[in-house]
Motif scaffolding. Structure first.
Motif, PDB file in Angstrom:
ATOM      1  N   HIS A 114      69.518  47.900  14.409  1.00 48.48           N
ATOM      2  CA  HIS A 114      68.849  49.183  14.234  1.00 48.48           C
ATOM      3  C   HIS A 114      67.430  48.894  13.769  1.00 48.48           C
ATOM      4  O   HIS A 114      67.147  47.856  13.194  1.00 48.48           O
ATOM      5  CB  HIS A 114      69.585  50.064  13.224  1.00 48.48           C
ATOM      6  CG  HIS A 114      69.690  49.456  11.860  1.00 48.48           C
ATOM      7  ND1 HIS A 114      70.791  48.713  11.466  1.00 48.48           N
ATOM      8  CD2 HIS A 114      68.832  49.441  10.800  1.00 48.48           C
ATOM      9  CE1 HIS A 114      70.605  48.292  10.217  1.00 48.48           C
ATOM     10  NE2 HIS A 114      69.437  48.717   9.798  1.00 48.48           N
ATOM     11  N   ILE A 115      66.526  49.796  14.041  1.00 50.65           N
ATOM     12  CA  ILE A 115      65.121  49.580  13.713  1.00 50.65           C
ATOM     13  C   ILE A 115      64.936  49.621  12.205  1.00 50.65           C
ATOM     14  O   ILE A 115      65.434  50.526  11.530  1.00 50.65           O
ATOM     15  CB  ILE A 115      64.241  50.643  14.390  1.00 50.65           C
ATOM     16  CG1 ILE A 115      64.325  50.487  15.918  1.00 50.65           C
ATOM     17  CG2 ILE A 115      62.793  50.536  13.938  1.00 50.65           C
ATOM     18  CD1 ILE A 115      63.559  51.538  16.683  1.00 50.65           C
ATOM     19  N   ASN A 116      64.228  48.630  11.667  1.00 49.20           N
ATOM     20  CA  ASN A 116      63.971  48.638  10.231  1.00 49.20           C
ATOM     21  C   ASN A 116      62.805  49.582   9.899  1.00 49.20           C
ATOM     22  O   ASN A 116      62.097  50.065  10.787  1.00 49.20           O
ATOM     23  CB  ASN A 116      63.741  47.216   9.701  1.00 49.20           C
ATOM     24  CG  ASN A 116      62.435  46.591  10.155  1.00 49.20           C
ATOM     25  OD1 ASN A 116      61.352  47.075   9.855  1.00 49.20           O
ATOM     26  ND2 ASN A 116      62.542  45.488  10.913  1.00 49.20           N
ATOM     27  N   ASN A 117      62.612  49.818   8.612  1.00 51.39           N
ATOM     28  CA  ASN A 117      61.651  50.829   8.161  1.00 51.39           C
ATOM     29  C   ASN A 117      60.282  50.266   7.801  1.00 51.39           C
ATOM     30  O   ASN A 117      59.507  50.934   7.115  1.00 51.39           O
ATOM     31  CB  ASN A 117      62.221  51.557   6.937  1.00 51.39           C
ATOM     32  CG  ASN A 117      63.471  52.331   7.262  1.00 51.39           C
ATOM     33  OD1 ASN A 117      63.569  52.957   8.318  1.00 51.39           O
ATOM     34  ND2 ASN A 117      64.452  52.299   6.363  1.00 51.39           N
ATOM     35  N   PHE A 118      59.969  49.056   8.263  1.00 54.16           N
ATOM     36  CA  PHE A 118      58.720  48.410   7.852  1.00 54.16           C
ATOM     37  C   PHE A 118      57.843  48.049   9.049  1.00 54.16           C
ATOM     38  O   PHE A 118      57.176  47.020   9.062  1.00 54.16           O
ATOM     39  CB  PHE A 118      59.030  47.166   7.015  1.00 54.16           C
ATOM     40  CG  PHE A 118      59.815  47.465   5.773  1.00 54.16           C
ATOM     41  CD1 PHE A 118      59.172  47.915   4.627  1.00 54.16           C
ATOM     42  CD2 PHE A 118      61.188  47.326   5.758  1.00 54.16           C
ATOM     43  CE1 PHE A 118      59.891  48.201   3.476  1.00 54.16           C
ATOM     44  CE2 PHE A 118      61.920  47.613   4.614  1.00 54.16           C
ATOM     45  CZ  PHE A 118      61.269  48.051   3.466  1.00 54.16           C
ATOM     46  N   LEU A 119      57.843  48.912  10.060  1.00 58.11           N
ATOM     47  CA  LEU A 119      57.117  48.631  11.291  1.00 58.11           C
ATOM     48  C   LEU A 119      55.927  49.558  11.452  1.00 58.11           C
ATOM     49  O   LEU A 119      56.052  50.774  11.303  1.00 58.11           O
ATOM     50  CB  LEU A 119      58.042  48.780  12.504  1.00 58.11           C
ATOM     51  CG  LEU A 119      59.270  47.872  12.532  1.00 58.11           C
ATOM     52  CD1 LEU A 119      60.155  48.233  13.719  1.00 58.11           C
ATOM     53  CD2 LEU A 119      58.866  46.415  12.596  1.00 58.11           C
ATOM     54  N   ASP A 120      54.772  48.987  11.768  1.00 57.50           N
ATOM     55  CA  ASP A 120      53.596  49.779  12.123  1.00 57.50           C
ATOM     56  C   ASP A 120      53.593  50.106  13.612  1.00 57.50           C
ATOM     57  O   ASP A 120      53.010  51.106  14.034  1.00 57.50           O
ATOM     58  CB  ASP A 120      52.315  49.001  11.793  1.00 57.50           C
ATOM     59  CG  ASP A 120      52.208  48.668  10.322  1.00 57.50           C
ATOM     60  OD1 ASP A 120      52.347  49.587   9.502  1.00 57.50           O
ATOM     61  OD2 ASP A 120      52.001  47.492   9.991  1.00 57.50           O
ATOM     62  N   MET A 121      54.216  49.261  14.393  1.00 54.68           N
ATOM     63  CA  MET A 121      54.232  49.402  15.846  1.00 54.68           C
ATOM     64  C   MET A 121      55.594  48.938  16.333  1.00 54.68           C
ATOM     65  O   MET A 121      56.092  47.894  15.919  1.00 54.68           O
ATOM     66  CB  MET A 121      53.115  48.546  16.448  1.00 54.68           C
ATOM     67  CG  MET A 121      52.951  48.637  17.936  1.00 54.68           C
ATOM     68  SD  MET A 121      51.574  47.567  18.500  1.00 54.68           S
ATOM     69  CE  MET A 121      50.177  48.400  17.731  1.00 54.68           C
ATOM     70  N   LYS A 122      56.224  49.704  17.211  1.00 55.70           N
ATOM     71  CA  LYS A 122      57.563  49.321  17.667  1.00 55.70           C
ATOM     72  C   LYS A 122      57.783  49.709  19.121  1.00 55.70           C
ATOM     73  O   LYS A 122      57.193  50.660  19.635  1.00 55.70           O
ATOM     74  CB  LYS A 122      58.643  49.958  16.792  1.00 55.70           C
ATOM     75  CG  LYS A 122      58.621  51.469  16.719  1.00 55.70           C
ATOM     76  CD  LYS A 122      59.723  51.966  15.797  1.00 55.70           C
ATOM     77  CE  LYS A 122      59.732  53.482  15.679  1.00 55.70           C
ATOM     78  NZ  LYS A 122      58.743  53.992  14.749  1.00 55.70           N
ATOM     79  N   PHE A 123      58.645  48.924  19.757  1.00 59.92           N
ATOM     80  CA  PHE A 123      59.059  49.210  21.129  1.00 59.92           C
ATOM     81  C   PHE A 123      60.523  48.803  21.264  1.00 59.92           C
ATOM     82  O   PHE A 123      60.902  47.710  20.861  1.00 59.92           O
ATOM     83  CB  PHE A 123      58.204  48.423  22.130  1.00 59.92           C
ATOM     84  CG  PHE A 123      58.630  48.622  23.562  1.00 59.92           C
ATOM     85  CD1 PHE A 123      58.506  49.855  24.165  1.00 59.92           C
ATOM     86  CD2 PHE A 123      59.163  47.575  24.305  1.00 59.92           C
ATOM     87  CE1 PHE A 123      58.900  50.055  25.484  1.00 59.92           C
ATOM     88  CE2 PHE A 123      59.554  47.758  25.621  1.00 59.92           C
ATOM     89  CZ  PHE A 123      59.422  49.003  26.209  1.00 59.92           C
ATOM     90  N   THR A 124      61.342  49.684  21.805  1.00 56.80           N
ATOM     91  CA  THR A 124      62.760  49.407  21.978  1.00 56.80           C
ATOM     92  C   THR A 124      63.069  49.152  23.448  1.00 56.80           C
ATOM     93  O   THR A 124      62.754  49.983  24.306  1.00 56.80           O
ATOM     94  CB  THR A 124      63.629  50.569  21.456  1.00 56.80           C
ATOM     95  OG1 THR A 124      63.386  50.741  20.059  1.00 56.80           O
ATOM     96  CG2 THR A 124      65.107  50.275  21.666  1.00 56.80           C
ATOM     97  N   CYS A 125      63.650  47.996  23.711  1.00 57.65           N
ATOM     98  CA  CYS A 125      63.978  47.581  25.079  1.00 57.65           C
ATOM     99  C   CYS A 125      65.434  47.900  25.405  1.00 57.65           C
ATOM    100  O   CYS A 125      66.303  47.931  24.530  1.00 57.65           O
ATOM    101  CB  CYS A 125      63.768  46.075  25.233  1.00 57.65           C
ATOM    102  SG  CYS A 125      62.097  45.502  24.927  1.00 57.65           S
ATOM    103  N   LYS A 126      65.700  48.081  26.687  1.00 59.22           N
ATOM    104  CA  LYS A 126      67.071  48.145  27.174  1.00 59.22           C
ATOM    105  C   LYS A 126      67.573  46.761  27.563  1.00 59.22           C
ATOM    106  O   LYS A 126      68.764  46.478  27.467  1.00 59.22           O
ATOM    107  CB  LYS A 126      67.148  49.052  28.414  1.00 59.22           C
ATOM    108  CG  LYS A 126      66.954  50.522  28.153  1.00 59.22           C
ATOM    109  CD  LYS A 126      67.123  51.297  29.463  1.00 59.22           C
ATOM    110  CE  LYS A 126      66.939  52.786  29.251  1.00 59.22           C
ATOM    111  NZ  LYS A 126      67.085  53.533  30.535  1.00 59.22           N
TER     112      LYS A 126
END
Length: 241
Positions: A114-126
Motif C-alpha cells: 500500500h502507498i506510504n504517507n511520505f511521498l511527494d510524487m507517486k505513480f502506481t503501476c499495474k
C-alpha cells in the motif's frame, strides 16, 4: 483471482493469445509507460532504495532505512522507492524529514503493498515490468536494504544492467553485511569458474556504514549525473504540466 490487481499480466505470461488481445494489452502497457514518464519526468535525479515491505517502524532495519533516505537527500538526490510500507516507507520518510524529495513507484498487489504517507510524487503501476523500467530509468545509483525475493530480484536486475552495460558505472550498495554476506561466496565461485569478470563487481559495495555508502554514491553517482545527465526540463502547458 481475476479481480486481483495485475491479473492481465498473469494471463499475458501464460503464452500466446488472440492477436487482438495481444495488441490491446500492448496498448495498455504503452499508456502506462506514457503516464509514468509524464509523472516522473520532473522527479529529478534519483537514488533508488529497495528493501522489504515487512519491516515495522521502530526496528533497527527501519531506522537504518530512514537514515539512508535522509543522507541521500543531503547529497541532493531524490529518494525513489517502490512506494510501499516497511523499508520503502523508511527511506521515503527519511528523505522527506530531511527536506528532500520523496518519490514512490508503487505496484498494485493483493497483499503487503500500500502507498506510504511520505511521498511527494507517486505513480502506481499495474505491471511489474513497467515499474522496474521506470525505477531504473530515473535512478543514478541503487541502495539495497535487507529484503526478500523481490529485493533480490531488484538487486539482480541492477547488477545485470551494469554487467551488460545497459547502464554504466552506476553504484550499487548492499547495506548490512550480516544480511547480505552469504551472497559473496557465490560471487567468488562465479569468478573462479569464469562465469563473471572481476570488473562486473567493481561498483558493488557491501557495508554497514551509511557514511561509506554515501561516499560510494559521491564517487560514482554524482560525477555521472553532472558529467552527462544534468539538464533542466520545463513544464509545458500543452501537455497539462
Amino acid at each position: 483471482m481475476d479481480d486481483l490487481p495485475g491479473h492481465e499480466e498473469k494471463y499475458f505470461l501464460e503464452g500466446p493469445r488472440a492477436r487482438a488481445k495481444e495488441f490491446s494489452f500492448s496498448i495498455r502497457v504503452l499508456i502506462e509507460f506514457i503516464r509514468g514518464f509524464r509523472i516522473l519526468h520532473f522527479a529529478g535525479p534519483c537514488i533508488a532504495v529497495f528493501g522489504s515491505a515487512r519491516i515495522a517502524p521502530g526496528t533497527d532495519y527501519y531506522e537504518m532505512g530512514r537514515k539512508i533516505g535522509a543522507e541521500i537527500a543531503h547529497l541532493g538526490f531524490a529518494v525513489m522507492t517502490g512506494g510501499g510500507p516497511g523499508l520503502m516507507e523508511a527511506a521515503n520518510r527519511g528523505a522527506k524529514e530531511a527536506g528532500g524529495k520523496s518519490v514512490g513507484c508503487n505496484i498494485g498487489l493483493p497483499i503487503e503493498q500500500h502507498i506510504n504517507n511520505f511521498l511527494d510524487m507517486k505513480f502506481t503501476c499495474k505491471y511489474f515490468f513497467v515499474r522496474k523500467v521506470l525505477m531504473f530509468k530515473y535512478s543514478y545509483g541503487f541502495i539495497i536494504l535487507p529484503g526478500g525475493i523481490g529485493t533480490l530480484d531488484e538487486f539482480s536486475e541492477a547488477l545485470t544492467l551494469i554487467q551488460t552495460h545497459k547502464i554504466l558505472n552506476f553504484p550499487l550498495v548492499l547495506m548490512n553485511k550480516g544480511y547480505w554476506e552469504p551472497l559473496m561466496p557465490l560471487f567468488h565461485q562465479m569468478l573462479e569458474h569464469c562465469m563473471i569478470a572481476p570488473d562486473d563487481l567493481q561498483y558493488i559495495l557491501l557495508t554497514d556504514s551509511v557514511e561509506e555508502a554515501m561516499n560510494h554514491l559521491k564517487k560514482f553517482a554524482i560525477p555521472k549525473y553532472y558529467a552527462q545527465r544534468k539538464k533542466e526540463f520545463h513544464r509545458m502547458l500543452l501537455f497539462g504540466e
